[in-house]
Scaffold this active site. Structure first.
Site, short mmCIF file in Angstrom:
data_model
loop_
_atom_site.label_atom_id
_atom_site.label_comp_id
_atom_site.label_asym_id
_atom_site.label_seq_id
_atom_site.Cartn_x
_atom_site.Cartn_y
_atom_site.Cartn_z
CD GLU A 187 -60.92 -20.69 35.65
OE1 GLU A 187 -61.05 -20.92 34.43
OE2 GLU A 187 -60.48 -19.62 36.09
CB CYS B 221 -61.69 -27.79 30.48
SG CYS B 221 -60.08 -27.04 30.74
P1 NAD Z 1 -67.87 -32.06 38.12
O1 NAD Z 1 -68.51 -30.73 38.02
O2 NAD Z 1 -68.72 -33.26 38.08
O3 NAD Z 1 -67.04 -32.16 39.51
C1 NAD Z 1 -66.03 -31.25 39.88
C2 NAD Z 1 -65.85 -31.26 41.39
O4 NAD Z 1 -67.05 -30.79 42.00
C3 NAD Z 1 -65.57 -32.63 42.01
O5 NAD Z 1 -64.58 -32.47 43.00
C4 NAD Z 1 -66.90 -33.01 42.63
O6 NAD Z 1 -66.78 -33.84 43.76
C5 NAD Z 1 -67.44 -31.66 43.05
N1 NAD Z 1 -68.90 -31.60 43.16
C6 NAD Z 1 -69.81 -32.39 42.56
N2 NAD Z 1 -71.07 -31.98 42.90
C7 NAD Z 1 -70.91 -30.90 43.70
C8 NAD Z 1 -71.82 -30.01 44.34
N3 NAD Z 1 -73.15 -30.16 44.24
N4 NAD Z 1 -71.31 -28.99 45.06
C9 NAD Z 1 -69.97 -28.80 45.15
N5 NAD Z 1 -69.06 -29.61 44.57
C10 NAD Z 1 -69.54 -30.65 43.85
O7 NAD Z 1 -66.77 -32.08 36.98
P2 NAD Z 1 -65.79 -33.25 36.55
O8 NAD Z 1 -66.55 -34.33 35.88
O9 NAD Z 1 -64.90 -33.62 37.67
O10 NAD Z 1 -64.88 -32.47 35.46
C11 NAD Z 1 -65.25 -32.32 34.13
C12 NAD Z 1 -65.78 -30.93 33.86
O11 NAD Z 1 -64.89 -29.95 34.31
C13 NAD Z 1 -65.91 -30.67 32.36
O12 NAD Z 1 -67.11 -29.97 32.12
C14 NAD Z 1 -64.71 -29.78 32.03
O13 NAD Z 1 -64.87 -28.96 30.92
C15 NAD Z 1 -64.59 -28.99 33.29
N6 NAD Z 1 -63.24 -28.49 33.45
C16 NAD Z 1 -63.03 -27.15 33.35
C17 NAD Z 1 -61.74 -26.67 33.45
C18 NAD Z 1 -61.42 -25.21 33.33
O14 NAD Z 1 -60.32 -24.83 33.68
N7 NAD Z 1 -62.32 -24.38 32.86
C19 NAD Z 1 -60.69 -27.55 33.67
C20 NAD Z 1 -60.96 -28.90 33.76
C21 NAD Z 1 -62.24 -29.37 33.66
#
Ligand code: NAD
Length: 479
Positions: free
Chosen positions: A222, A256
């Site tokens: 997602e 998002c």
């Molecule tokens: P992010 O990708 O930086 O982090 C998300 C999660 O991944 C966190 O828990 C983080 O600790 C973990 N993470 C970071 N690096 C990782 C790795 N190498 N391997 C595994 N896990 C890792 O995202 P964010 O800044 O927390 O959220 C914002 C983003 O999320 C935006 O792009 C937004 O559009 C998206 N988003 C999508 C949805 C959806 O339903 N499609 C919903 C909310 C947010």
């Protein structure tokens, strides 16, 4: 103690121990009945009801300010609603479904029997930190699985609270909360889960997909991206501006599926900008010290948004802000007013990155086809919004664009309906959840063929010869 230690970091030993423990617990109860599943869902409701205010406060503390109403609308009520919906329909979803058997294979029977997958891993972002953990958990529990979740380290107060309240309502073998930073997330995503749900950025999604690929772990992604809003030439500008302002400023644009940029008929841009500005000021007469207006989550993201504006104005864009009140106090609170960006080009960073904040670039179009072509020339968006009165134009946009979901004449709402699958397409993600789709997605819909003792298939066994040819002739004739 710093924020990370406050929330308690799960050690690698703990992570592996909890995973092994969940797997053993699943092996002992591979197909929990509806009563067990409903009990887990009811505990989610009780936990959410008891700790709703505390959750909202913890998230607000981590954000600086997060509107309480937004926590209710986007975190707590969707979770209660989602759990109730699953409880109501679970027994019927769990029933085996008969599948028709073609004539040449009769009198056999066939069914699909939904079966749990096992241990589901869930990695979540910070922007809707309760909903984006609990809605996947609800789908996983309904399907009879166990869950391990990794919330975002950006909200340490909330992470510590979540760990505590989950432990009050669930055993670690049912629902484990793993806390830590991106490093833990990285290791978490290498575990051989039976399914992994990652919600977050497209960049991290790629890394997670690679890690999951090594184990062939089935994956739901997602992700994010730039979701367009198309204002139709037939639109009542005042009406649509209110909807777009609400969708853009909800959670200060840190959504998002927030409208990322707007495509507006060229001649209507001045009136649209004015309608947006007045609507924003009506909803938020001031932003500093206004508890309804959510802060940008941290200084890094605040700076990122300022840099987008700096880069755009440096390349000739102009800004219109719906700012009122004490600007320096607003800045201290990491609040940014609705900022409309005019005169943008493809070279500007604001038109390349997902904005994830209260900035709205406006792109002019002269003919609806131009707007459609613009959308199609870019990555498939997670959401698309069309607002207007002309049903012909609406249908043209719906038929000629591809996106994860659509709301017509509003923003964000398609994600609110449990009955509609929620998910992305292309770089915005894969797989969807919510409601029955979530249940099916996290079950193995096991196809079973029940052979009849009167089966004629043995007549086609070797040695092949005249008998086989006769039957083949009959099959060809009657198929
Ligand atoms: P992010 O990708 O930086 O982090 C998300 C999660 O991944 C966190 O828990 C983080 O600790 C973990 N993470 C970071 N690096 C990782 C790795 N190498 N391997 C595994 N896990 C890792 O995202 P964010 O800044 O927390 O959220 C914002 C983003 O999320 C935006 O792009 C937004 O559009 C998206 N988003 C999508 C949805 C959806 O339903 N499609 C919903 C909310 C947010």
């Amino acid at each position: 103690m710093n924020a990370m230690t406050d929330m308690g970091i799960t050690t690698l030993n703990e992570l592996h121990r909890q995973f092994a423990q969940q797997r053993s617990a699943f092996a002992l109860q591979m197909n929990p009945d509806a009563t067990v599943r409903i009990d887990r869902l009811k505990r989610i409701i009780s936990m959410t009801e008891k700790y709703g205010d505390t959750i909202a406060t913890a998230i607000s503390q981590d954000f600086g300010n997060r509107a309480r109403a937004e926590a209710y609308m986007a975190e707590l009520l969707p979770v209660i609603n989602g759990a109730r919906h699953n409880i109501k329909h679970l027994r019927s979803w769990m029933k085996p479904r008969k599948v028709p058997v073609s004539m040449q294979l009769q009198p056999a029977r066939a069914s699909l029997i939904p079966q749990p997958l096992g241990v589901v891993g869930i990695v979540a972002p910070w922007n809707y930190a309760y909903q984006l953990i609990l809605l996947p958990v609800i789908g996983a529990f309904a399907a009879g699985n166990r869950v391990m979740v990794k919330p975002s380290e950006l909200l340490p107060t909330y992470c510590a609270l979540l760990k505590k309240i989950v432990a009050e309502y669930f055993s670690e073998e049912e629902f484990a909360v793993i806390t830590g930073d991106a490093e833990i997330g990285k290791i978490f995503s290498t575990l051989p889960f039976d399914h992994l749900i990652f919600t977050g950025s497209t960049a991290v999604g790629r890394i997670v997909a690679e890690a999951a690929g090594k184990n062939l772990t089935p994956l739901t992604l997602e992700l994010g991206g730039k979701s367009p809003v198309i204002v139709d030439a037939s639109a009542d500008l005042q009406k649509v501006a209110t909807k777009i302002v609400w969708g853009k400023l909800f959670n200060a644009g840190q959504t998002c599926i927030a409208p990322d940029y707007a495509l507006v008929p060229r001649a209507k841009i001045p009136a649209f900008v004015e309608a947006m500005r007045t609507s924003a000021l009506k909803m938020f007469p001031s932003i500093a010290a206004n508890p309804d207006y959510t802060s940008i989550v941290n200084q890094r993201h605040y700076q990122r948004l300022q840099s987008l504006l700096h880069d755009a104005t440096g390349q000739g864009a102009t800004l219109v802000t719906a700012a009122a009140g004490d600007a320096s106090r607003a800045a201290k609170e990491r609040k940014i007013p609705l900022t409309i960006v005019l005169g943008v080009t493809e070279q500007m960073q604001i038109m390349r990155d997902e904005i994830f904040g209260p900035l709205l670039p406006i792109l002019p179009y002269d003919d609806l086809q131009q707007a459609i072509d613009y959308v199609n020339a870019h990555d498939r968006p997670l959401a698309l919004y069309w607002l207007g009165e002309s049903t012909a134009n609406r249908d043209r946009v719906l038929a000629n664009t591809i996106s994860g979901g659509v709301t017509v004449n509003d923003c964000l709402m398609h994600a609110a309906l449990e009955e509609l699958p929620f998910g992305g397409v292309g770089p915005a993600g894969m797989g969807s959840y919510h409601g029955e789709v979530g249940f099916r997605h996290l079950s193995q819909d096991k196809p079973i063929f029940f052979q009849s003792r009167f089966s004629g298939t043995s007549m086609m066994y070797p040695p092949y010869g005249a008998k086989f040819e006769r039957i083949l002739g009959l099959i060809k004739k009657y198929l």
